[in-house]
Design an enzyme around this catalytic site. Structure first.
Site, short mmCIF file in Angstrom:
data_model
loop_
_atom_site.label_atom_id
_atom_site.label_comp_id
_atom_site.label_asym_id
_atom_site.label_seq_id
_atom_site.Cartn_x
_atom_site.Cartn_y
_atom_site.Cartn_z
N THR A 1 122.16 93.50 77.41
CA THR A 1 120.96 92.67 77.18
C THR A 1 120.10 93.23 76.08
O THR A 1 119.48 92.49 75.32
CB THR A 1 120.14 92.58 78.49
OG1 THR A 1 120.90 91.88 79.44
CG2 THR A 1 118.82 91.89 78.28
N TYR B 1 120.13 84.10 78.64
CA TYR B 1 120.39 84.55 77.27
C TYR B 1 121.86 84.93 77.20
O TYR B 1 122.56 84.95 78.21
CB TYR B 1 119.52 85.76 76.93
CG TYR B 1 119.70 86.89 77.91
CD1 TYR B 1 118.86 87.02 79.01
CD2 TYR B 1 120.76 87.79 77.79
CE1 TYR B 1 119.06 88.03 79.95
CE2 TYR B 1 120.96 88.80 78.72
CZ TYR B 1 120.10 88.90 79.80
OH TYR B 1 120.31 89.88 80.73
N SER C 1 128.15 94.79 79.98
CA SER C 1 128.73 96.00 80.60
C SER C 1 129.51 95.73 81.88
O SER C 1 130.28 96.60 82.31
CB SER C 1 127.63 97.03 80.87
OG SER C 1 126.80 96.63 81.95
N THR D 1 122.83 96.74 81.55
CA THR D 1 122.25 97.36 82.77
C THR D 1 123.23 97.31 83.95
O THR D 1 123.12 98.11 84.86
CB THR D 1 120.98 96.60 83.21
OG1 THR D 1 121.33 95.23 83.48
CG2 THR D 1 119.90 96.67 82.16
N ASP D 2 124.19 96.38 83.91
CA ASP D 2 125.02 96.19 85.10
C ASP D 2 125.82 97.43 85.50
O ASP D 2 125.90 97.75 86.68
CB ASP D 2 125.99 95.01 84.90
CG ASP D 2 125.29 93.67 84.96
OD1 ASP D 2 124.03 93.68 84.95
OD2 ASP D 2 125.96 92.64 85.00
N LYS E 1 120.85 100.53 89.69
CA LYS E 1 120.12 99.27 89.47
C LYS E 1 119.85 98.63 90.82
O LYS E 1 120.77 98.22 91.51
CB LYS E 1 120.93 98.32 88.59
CG LYS E 1 120.21 97.02 88.21
CD LYS E 1 121.06 96.20 87.25
CE LYS E 1 120.38 94.90 86.86
NZ LYS E 1 121.22 94.10 85.93
N GLU F 1 129.51 110.07 113.10
CA GLU F 1 130.12 109.09 114.02
C GLU F 1 131.63 108.98 113.79
O GLU F 1 132.35 108.39 114.59
CB GLU F 1 129.50 107.70 113.77
CG GLU F 1 128.08 107.54 114.33
CD GLU F 1 127.62 106.09 114.19
OE1 GLU F 1 126.80 105.83 113.30
OE2 GLU F 1 128.13 105.25 114.95
N1 DAS Z 1 125.32 91.43 81.73
C1 DAS Z 1 124.39 92.54 81.68
C2 DAS Z 1 125.11 93.76 81.12
O1 DAS Z 1 125.63 93.70 80.01
C3 DAS Z 1 123.23 92.26 80.82
C4 DAS Z 1 122.26 93.42 80.90
O2 DAS Z 1 121.46 93.41 81.85
O3 DAS Z 1 122.32 94.35 80.07
O4 DAS Z 1 125.10 94.77 81.82
#
Ligand code: DAS
Length: 370
Positions: A54, A68, A101, A134-135, A207, A327
């Protein structure tokens, strides 16, 4: 006669704390010093390696903060969009990939790590920034933490909003990442992530929110913050990483397959047996609670273990850590526990560890130490 107080003392009394040097007055010039300004300190040399996400995303309209296309803007445009970077460091960009990602593969993880390993070996590189989606940035960060043998700062950076959105977060995140990558006090702290003014440990951060800038958390808290170009540290990692790691990307050319099976009620054996039939050498059981295994699944996992597959108990619960022999009789079944690592982090560590050992006791040692 009214005593007149020095101005500095009056200001202090007015409740405005002055920096100590103001109270001492100007520093007298050292004998023999020339009256020229000190030579500008050489700026740190930082390489920005771009992979997509992103932070390189573009939306149709400024109001699109969540709608986007990721991975559109090239690295040189990312750098040009933040002129303040040039005040902080001498930077140059490299475009490693241009992908979202969620599409990262093990082959790309290894390619990126080898690129970063080569960069940090160079005398003309003081730190590396990696722009990323971010993923899966939390997996990439932990992988690099485990296999790139350096004390130089490696700083991941991402964003939750595309650069085209109102109040986009990428620009400041990127400036902060370059600040940290060039900061001597960021050395030997493992791979880091700068997001939302915080400096997160690459090992710990995950995340936790999928639609706002304050998306990343560690249950152990951030290591520090970046505020107006200055780093503030509050803790340092204690787990092995970088130069204290026994793993080295220069000796790794592939990763064994590891699968995650998500725990819930009313499960079936097929997710486990199919994963192994597909080549998985270890199963991360993302169990309920403290990594619990349903009684009706124990025989399936024991059978897979008897065929040499490693069974590693993690948890679907975000915080806390899985206890050995609580457990579940791990000693009896020869299972491993993932400690505080969430399933996706446990998958990374298991894959790296399996490049060195098939011994479950060695595997457990590695899960305690990294
Ligand atoms: N699809 C997500 C990624 O590329 C977009 C983001 O949040 O960066 O990880």
């Amino acid at each position: 006669m009214r005593r007149t107080l020095p101005i500095a003392l009056l200001v202090l009394m007015a409740g405005t704390a002055l920096p100590a040097r103001a109270l001492e007055g100007p520093t007298p010039p050292k004998p023999g010093a020339t009256a020229t300004t000190p030579a500008a300190a050489a700026k740190p040399r930082v390489v920005i390696v771009a992979t997509g996400g992103t932070i390189a995303g573009a939306g149709a309209d400024a109001a699109n903060s969540a709608t986007y296309q990721a991975a559109k803007v090239p690295v040189d445009k990312l750098i040009a969009a933040v002129p303040a970077i040039a005040q902080v460091a001498e930077v140059r960009g490299e475009q490693a990939f241009q992908i979202a990602s969620e599409s990262f593969t093990n082959a790309q993880l290894i390619e990126l790590a080898k690129k970063v390993s080569a960069l940090v070996k160079r005398d003309d590189v003081d730190g590396v920034v990696i722009t990323h989606g971010t993923d899966t940035v939390e997996e990439t960060a932990y992988f690099l933490d485990l296999v790139v043998k350096t004390d130089k700062p490696i700083v991941m950076v991402a964003s939750m909003r595309p650069s085209t959105a109102i109040s986009a977060d990428g620009a400041l995140n990127l400036l902060d990442a370059v600040t940290v990558a060039g900061a001597k006090d960021a050395r030997a702290k493992g791979v880091l992530l700068t997001m939302n003014d915080e400096i997160q440990a690459g090992r710990d951060t995950t995340k936790r929110v999928n639609i706002k800038p304050s998306a990343f958390f560690s249950q152990w808290g951030p290591l520090g913050m970046v505020v107006e170009g200055k780093t503030y540290w509050f803790r340092a990692p204690v787990k092995r990483h970088g130069t204290t790691s026994e793993f080295d990307i220069d000796t790794i050319d592939s990763l064994p397959e590891v699968a995650i099976v998500y725990g819930s009620g009313n499960m079936h054996p097929e997710p486990y047996t199919t994963a192994v039939a597909g080549g998985a050498k270890a199963i991360i059981h993302a169990g309920t609670g403290n990594g619990s295994v349903a009684g009706y699944l124990v025989d399936t996992l024991k059978d897979l273990r008897s065929k040499g597959v490693q069974i590693i108990r993690s948890s679907r619960v975000g915080d806390g850590f899985v206890l050995r022999n609580a457990e579940q009789p791990d000693d009896k079944y020869d299972w491993v526990v993932a400690h505080d690592l969430n399933p996706q982090k446990a998958k990374i560590l298991a894959a790296v560890a399996l490049t060195k050992t098939q011994d479950s006791k060695e595997l457990q040692r590695i899960f305690w130490e990294y």
